[in-house]
Design a protein around this motif. Structure first.
Motif, PDB file in Angstrom:
ATOM      1  N   SER A 157      10.540 -13.574  33.707  1.00 20.18           N
ATOM      2  CA  SER A 157      11.160 -13.404  32.159  1.00 20.18           C
ATOM      3  C   SER A 157      11.497 -12.139  31.883  1.00 20.18           C
ATOM      4  O   SER A 157      11.022 -10.907  32.422  1.00 20.18           O
ATOM      5  CB  SER A 157      10.053 -13.859  31.107  1.00 20.18           C
ATOM      6  N   PHE A 158      12.512 -11.793  30.997  1.00 18.64           N
ATOM      7  CA  PHE A 158      12.832 -10.506  30.380  1.00 18.64           C
ATOM      8  C   PHE A 158      13.398 -10.773  28.942  1.00 18.64           C
ATOM      9  O   PHE A 158      13.533 -11.699  28.406  1.00 18.64           O
ATOM     10  CB  PHE A 158      14.052  -9.899  31.371  1.00 18.64           C
ATOM     11  N   ALA A 159      13.245  -9.549  28.277  1.00 16.73           N
ATOM     12  CA  ALA A 159      13.995  -9.381  26.855  1.00 16.73           C
ATOM     13  C   ALA A 159      15.398  -9.143  26.976  1.00 16.73           C
ATOM     14  O   ALA A 159      15.859  -8.181  27.278  1.00 16.73           O
ATOM     15  CB  ALA A 159      13.312  -8.203  26.061  1.00 16.73           C
ATOM     16  N   PRO A 160      15.917 -10.285  26.388  1.00 19.78           N
ATOM     17  CA  PRO A 160      17.477 -10.290  26.438  1.00 19.78           C
ATOM     18  C   PRO A 160      17.969  -9.349  25.427  1.00 19.78           C
ATOM     19  O   PRO A 160      17.490  -9.002  24.396  1.00 19.78           O
ATOM     20  CB  PRO A 160      18.259 -11.763  26.259  1.00 19.78           C
ATOM     21  N   GLU A 161      19.229  -8.813  25.594  1.00 18.52           N
ATOM     22  CA  GLU A 161      19.883  -7.859  24.606  1.00 18.52           C
ATOM     23  C   GLU A 161      20.748  -8.603  23.612  1.00 18.52           C
ATOM     24  O   GLU A 161      20.884  -9.755  23.699  1.00 18.52           O
ATOM     25  CB  GLU A 161      20.615  -6.706  25.273  1.00 18.52           C
ATOM     26  N   SER A 162      21.516  -7.902  22.761  1.00 24.70           N
ATOM     27  CA  SER A 162      22.361  -8.609  21.704  1.00 24.70           C
ATOM     28  C   SER A 162      23.750  -8.107  22.081  1.00 24.70           C
ATOM     29  O   SER A 162      23.987  -7.001  22.863  1.00 24.70           O
ATOM     30  CB  SER A 162      22.141  -8.032  20.447  1.00 24.70           C
TER      31      SER A 162
ATOM     32  N   GLN B  39      22.136 -14.307  28.165  1.00 28.99           N
ATOM     33  CA  GLN B  39      22.216 -13.200  29.178  1.00 28.99           C
ATOM     34  C   GLN B  39      21.430 -13.329  30.425  1.00 28.99           C
ATOM     35  O   GLN B  39      20.436 -13.954  30.354  1.00 28.99           O
ATOM     36  CB  GLN B  39      21.793 -11.883  28.331  1.00 28.99           C
TER      37      GLN B  39
ATOM     38  N   ARG C 124      19.876 -11.485  34.073  1.00 30.23           N
ATOM     39  CA  ARG C 124      19.166 -10.292  34.370  1.00 30.23           C
ATOM     40  C   ARG C 124      19.916  -8.998  34.901  1.00 30.23           C
ATOM     41  O   ARG C 124      19.443  -7.810  34.853  1.00 30.23           O
ATOM     42  CB  ARG C 124      18.086 -10.455  35.534  1.00 30.23           C
TER      43      ARG C 124
END
Length: 287
Positions: free
Chosen positions: A223-228, A246, A248
């Motif tokens: 898991s990762f934190a998607p950007e805008s 988005q 990785r």
């Protein structure tokens, strides 16, 4: 699906079902589901039997350290009044359960899906929902009330179905089904035409469309934190639907589709809704 309360078809008692999962299937199972459409199968006394079975299923899974990591899904039900009668059983499930078949209509109608999710909440409360059956059949000669679509139309609707269900917060969607069970040249038997593949293993358009969608969006990993993404759409029709993804590697995928019908489910005819034009503006140029 974890067995049958009446132990029909040789399924055996619930405890035996859980033992099979624990001893033989543990590495191949991610969730266990309550009885399938039991309000249509369990006879007049279905309600207390189903309630008791779902309670025992949940506690049987969660009390066993070897099974406790598995998600427990609620039972699927056919009729609205059954969902009302069963009531809130959220204490005995991790996810609610729906079979929100569009019945030959477009899959992303707010009226249909809003109603379906409200029905699911009757049993699941505030917990998320999974759609353990949905899809289209292509039995164009059927006289069943479950209306068909052509194979071509199902190919248009199925990617929209998956995207729209995800947009509405449905945690996981299962298409019914992978392959047509039997060959049926008459085109009248609906249960012989739900497959993404024909009975001879040849691909229908829906199979190809979903394969391409998976190929575009697949991105396995942690898991990762998607950007805008700074963008806007001009002249979009009110029927526009959108989802931004988005990966990785930082790349964005913007899914846009028009939630309009391309099939007259009553007359079994193609519809041609015409084209809509919109403009996509990005704050930063795209690579």
């Amino acid at each position: 699906i974890a067995g049958d309360p009446l132990e029909r078809w040789g399924t055996g008692p619930l405890e035996e079902q859980l033992a099979v999962v624990k001893q033989e299937l543990r590495g191949a199972v991610v969730s266990l589901e309550g009885p399938n459409e039991y309000d249509n199968q369990g006879g007049e006394g279905w309600l207390p039997v189903l309630s008791d079975y779902q309670r025992r299923l949940y506690h049987g899974v969660k009390s066993d350290p070897a099974l406790a990591h598995l998600s427990v899904l609620g039972p699927s039900l056919v009729h609205r009044e059954s969902q009302q009668q069963l009531g809130d059983i959220s204490a005995w499930l991790d996810y609610g359960n729906l079979h929100p078949y569009p019945g030959g209509q477009a899959p992303d109608r707010d009226s249909h899906m809003g109603d379906q999710l409200a029905r699911g909440a009757l049993n699941a409360g505030s917990k998320a929902i999974q759609a353990t059956e949905t899809g289209y059949h292509n039995a164009l000669a059927t006289e069943s009330g479950h209306r068909p679509t052509s194979e071509q139309v199902a190919g248009i609707y199925m990617p929209r179905l998956y995207l729209d269900y995800y947009r509405r917060g449905i945690a996981r969607t299962f298409a019914y089904e992978l392959i047509d069970v039997w060959p049926d040249s008459s085109g009248a038997e609906i249960f012989d035409h739900f497959g993404l593949l024909r009975n001879d293993m040849s691909e229908k358009p829906a199979y190809a469309a979903l394969e391409r969608l998976i190929g575009l969006l697949e991105d396995r990993g942690p898991s990762f934190a998607p950007e805008s993404l700074d963008y806007r759409l001009e002249d979009a029709p009110p029927t526009l639907r959108r989802l931004l993804f988005q990966k990785r590697d930082g790349s964005f995928y913007l899914a846009l589709w028009n939630a309009v019908s391309v099939w007259d489910a009553d007359q079994k005819l193609d519809l041609w809704p015409g084209e809509d034009t919109l403009r996509l503006e990005l704050a930063e140029p795209a690579g």
